[in-house]
Design a protein around this motif. Structure first.
Motif, PDB file in Angstrom:
ATOM      1  N   MET A  43      26.663  48.715  32.368  1.00  0.00           N
ATOM      2  CA  MET A  43      27.415  49.919  32.731  1.00  0.00           C
ATOM      3  C   MET A  43      28.777  49.529  33.310  1.00  0.00           C
ATOM      4  SD  MET A  43      25.806  52.665  32.009  1.00  0.00           S
ATOM      5  CE  MET A  43      24.170  52.968  31.372  1.00  0.00           C
ATOM      6  N   PRO A  56      38.584  46.534  44.120  1.00  0.00           N
ATOM      7  CA  PRO A  56      38.397  45.341  44.954  1.00  0.00           C
ATOM      8  C   PRO A  56      38.343  44.042  44.159  1.00  0.00           C
ATOM      9  CG  PRO A  56      36.332  46.525  44.745  1.00  0.00           C
ATOM     10  CD  PRO A  56      37.367  47.362  44.042  1.00  0.00           C
ATOM     11  N   VAL A  57      38.138  44.137  42.852  1.00  0.00           N
ATOM     12  CA  VAL A  57      38.027  42.901  42.070  1.00  0.00           C
ATOM     13  C   VAL A  57      39.166  42.760  41.050  1.00  0.00           C
ATOM     14  CG1 VAL A  57      35.553  42.579  42.385  1.00  0.00           C
ATOM     15  CG2 VAL A  57      36.360  43.990  40.496  1.00  0.00           C
ATOM     16  N   ASP A 113      33.520  43.567  31.767  1.00  0.00           N
ATOM     17  CA  ASP A 113      32.730  42.454  32.315  1.00  0.00           C
ATOM     18  C   ASP A 113      33.123  42.123  33.748  1.00  0.00           C
ATOM     19  OD1 ASP A 113      31.389  42.196  29.907  1.00  0.00           O
ATOM     20  OD2 ASP A 113      32.909  40.836  29.094  1.00  0.00           O
ATOM     21  N   GLU A 114      34.351  42.451  34.101  1.00  0.00           N
ATOM     22  CA  GLU A 114      34.800  42.154  35.464  1.00  0.00           C
ATOM     23  C   GLU A 114      34.511  43.312  36.418  1.00  0.00           C
ATOM     24  OE1 GLU A 114      38.932  41.019  35.264  1.00  0.00           O
ATOM     25  OE2 GLU A 114      38.530  39.368  33.896  1.00  0.00           O
ATOM     26  N   CYS A 115      34.390  44.533  35.872  1.00  0.00           N
ATOM     27  CA  CYS A 115      34.078  45.709  36.697  1.00  0.00           C
ATOM     28  C   CYS A 115      32.719  45.505  37.372  1.00  0.00           C
ATOM     29  CB  CYS A 115      34.043  46.968  35.827  1.00  0.00           C
ATOM     30  SG  CYS A 115      33.503  48.445  36.697  1.00  0.00           S
ATOM     31  N   VAL A 116      32.625  45.816  38.677  1.00  0.00           N
ATOM     32  CA  VAL A 116      31.367  45.633  39.396  1.00  0.00           C
ATOM     33  C   VAL A 116      30.692  46.981  39.673  1.00  0.00           C
ATOM     34  CG1 VAL A 116      32.069  43.428  40.375  1.00  0.00           C
ATOM     35  CG2 VAL A 116      32.530  45.525  41.650  1.00  0.00           C
ATOM     36  N   ASP A 117      31.178  48.040  39.057  1.00  0.00           N
ATOM     37  CA  ASP A 117      30.575  49.375  39.164  1.00  0.00           C
ATOM     38  C   ASP A 117      30.620  49.953  40.571  1.00  0.00           C
ATOM     39  OD1 ASP A 117      29.912  48.785  36.551  1.00  0.00           O
ATOM     40  OD2 ASP A 117      27.808  48.347  36.986  1.00  0.00           O
ATOM     41  N   CYS A 118      31.637  49.602  41.358  1.00  0.00           N
ATOM     42  CA  CYS A 118      31.637  50.051  42.749  1.00  0.00           C
ATOM     43  C   CYS A 118      32.146  51.477  42.905  1.00  0.00           C
ATOM     44  CB  CYS A 118      32.459  49.102  43.621  1.00  0.00           C
ATOM     45  SG  CYS A 118      34.237  49.291  43.427  1.00  0.00           S
ATOM     46  N   GLY A 119      32.871  51.980  41.896  1.00  0.00           N
ATOM     47  CA  GLY A 119      33.293  53.376  41.928  1.00  0.00           C
ATOM     48  C   GLY A 119      34.482  53.686  42.808  1.00  0.00           C
ATOM     49  N   ALA A 120      35.195  52.680  43.281  1.00  0.00           N
ATOM     50  CA  ALA A 120      36.332  52.931  44.168  1.00  0.00           C
ATOM     51  C   ALA A 120      37.481  53.615  43.427  1.00  0.00           C
ATOM     52  CB  ALA A 120      36.813  51.621  44.784  1.00  0.00           C
ATOM     53  N   SER A 131      46.359  40.935  38.388  1.00  0.00           N
ATOM     54  CA  SER A 131      47.640  40.681  39.035  1.00  0.00           C
ATOM     55  C   SER A 131      48.354  39.452  38.477  1.00  0.00           C
ATOM     56  CB  SER A 131      47.444  40.546  40.546  1.00  0.00           C
ATOM     57  OG  SER A 131      46.572  39.484  40.822  1.00  0.00           O
TER      58      SER A 131
END
Lengths: 367, 107
Positions: free
Chosen positions: B1, B22-23, B38-45, B86
């Motif tokens: 997801m 954050p990532v 693949d880099e998304c951590v699903d934190c929803g920010a 970045s």
């Protein structure tokens, strides 16, 4: 799938997971195999998500059977971790996860044992349990999520919050002096001590690999941002503009250099011995090349590692050494206990001990 | 997801989400921003800070914008996982589906 019966059958050095059954020929796992069906519930933007994702991505690489991995947590935000991993797990007692994990590791050499804890759980209520697990060198890996705040209880200062920090429970600023978890672990003579960052998946994963491979207690402090109650606590080491000056990278066998790169491709700052017995930051241009410290994580004496750990800001974080501080071989508690058990002869009769011959009756007149 | 950026971002690129992530997994393309799955951590920010409401949890993407999942994933087919927006410049590129769109969100 064959595993050696005892650690004494194994060649030296012994891996942390040496007695844990591995996947069979042709079997493989992915991050999905370690993702449970539970909805992940942390605040949006929480660093815990990043750590969870990194761990789920890292575990398949161990090649261990899922049913032989156990994550034990205490109480706190990060302690929700076991729910989200499709391994065995236990959301246990506040501060006591290292003790429960000690029991598991001692009774079951065929399990890979992990502890998930935070700065509150491990260093407040669980301080004793943590240091004694480190002292005993039980074969497990402790992930200490340090967000420098009590997040679950909505923002009180923690044992790693900086002096002067204004929180709900310190409206005029904290008068407490904080713990440095790495210094504490080194003081308890932990055999593996490292520090990494939630958002740096590559570094986090490399530290986890080394920690899992280490036989003994591995303490991994993870700087973890709490976006709700302590946002920006680690900005200096995460911001692309400042991190080169803020992170002191520790790589075994390499010079400790940081800051903006100079002609040789390495940082213009370095660590050197300090006249007072510790270490200090110096400009590379101002010191002799042979005086620049080369990191030795395998040194049996933790003194140098401790001195390096003291370069961590105890106030607002502008500078911190990151990497593996210490990694030394030392006999583990659980291996030694198993050797004793195997040589202790026939098991005793526990019921006979309880019933025992030495019984007496408290008479009414003797009260 | 993963989270997915959809049509309301095209030609708008507010970038509030970039600061929030954050990532550092939200990359700037030519006409819209893309989340590296693949880099998304699903934190929803990112989702609540988008003023255009362009970001959705994968399963909650509106039917009309379902194709943007493929646009976000496909954008990184050749780029891969650079490990941080970045220090990666992909601002000259877009997924073909997005590149083919007429001007969007102009009012």
């Amino acid at each position: 799938m064959t595993t050696p019966a005892t650690v004494t059958d194994l060649p030296d050095p012994v891996l942390g997971t040496a007695l844990v059954p591995t996947l069979g020929e042709g079997e493989s796992q992915t991050g999905k195999d370690f993702t449970s069906d539970q909805e992940v519930r942390w605040c949006p933007g929480c660093g815990d998500y990043a750590v969870l994702k990194a761990v789920q991505g890292f575990l398949p690489g161990l090649g261990l059977r899922r049913e032989n991995i156990v994550f034990v947590s205490g109480i706190g935000c990060s302690s929700r971790f076991p729910y989200y991993l499709d391994t065995y797990g236990m959301h246990s007692i506040h501060g006591r996860a290292p003790s429960i994990a000690t029991g598991i590791a001692t009774a079951r050499e065929d399990l890979s044992v992990w502890v998930v804890t935070g700065d509150g759980d491990a260093l407040s209520i669980g301080g004793n349990h943590l240091i004694h697990a480190l002292r005993r060198n039980v074969n497990m890996t402790i992930l200490l999520f340090n967000n420098r705040i009590y997040g679950l209880t909505k923002g009180q200062y923690s044992p790693t919050s900086e002096t002067g920090k204004v929180t709900k429970s310190t409206p005029m600023g904290s008068v407490d002096h904080p713990f440095n978890p790495v210094s504490l672990a080194l003081g308890a003579e932990a055999s593996f001590v490292a520090r990494t960052i939630d958002s740096d998946r590559k570094h986090l994963t490399s530290v986890l690999s080394a920690a899992a491979a280490h036989r003994g207690t591995s303490l991994v402090e993870i700087y973890q941002n709490c976006p709700i109650f302590n946002d920006g606590a680690f900005d200096a080491i995460k911001n692309p503009d400042t991190k080169a000056d803020a992170i002191i990278p520790l790589v075994h066998g390499e010079q400790i250099r940081f800051g903006a790169a100079q002609e040789d491709g390495l940082g213009h700052k370095c660590l050197v011995r300090d006249a007072g017995g510790g270490v200090r930051v110096a400009e590379v241009a101002g010191v002799a090349a042979e005086d620049i410290l080369v990191h030795d994580a395998h040194h049996p004496d933790p003194t140098r590692a401790f001195a390096i750990s003291r370069l961590t800001d105890s106030g607002y974080l502008h500078q911190s050494p990151i990497g593996i501080f210490r990694q030394v071989e030392r006999p583990t508690y659980d291996d030694q206990a198993r050797v004793q058990l195997s040589t202790a002869g026939e098991p005793g009769d526990l019921q006979a001990l309880i019933d025992g011959p030495d019984v007496w009756t408290v008479e009414e007149e003797n009260r | 997801m993963t989270y997915v950026i959809a049509q309301p971002c095209v030609d708008l690129k507010d970038r509030s989400c970039v600061d929030e992530c954050p990532v550092d997994c939200i990359y700037e393309g030519k006409r819209m921003l893309y989340i590296q799955p693949d880099e998304c951590v699903d934190c929803g920010a990112c989702e609540p800070v988008c003023p255009a409401e362009a970001i959705f949890y994968e399963d909650d993407t509106p039917e009309e914008w379902k194709g943007y999942y493929e646009a976000n994933v496909g954008f990184f087919a050749e780029i891969g996982s650079p490990g941080g927006a970045s220090n990666t410049d992909v601002s000259g590129q877009d997924h073909p589906m997005v590149a083919a769109l007429p001007p969007q969100n102009q009012d």
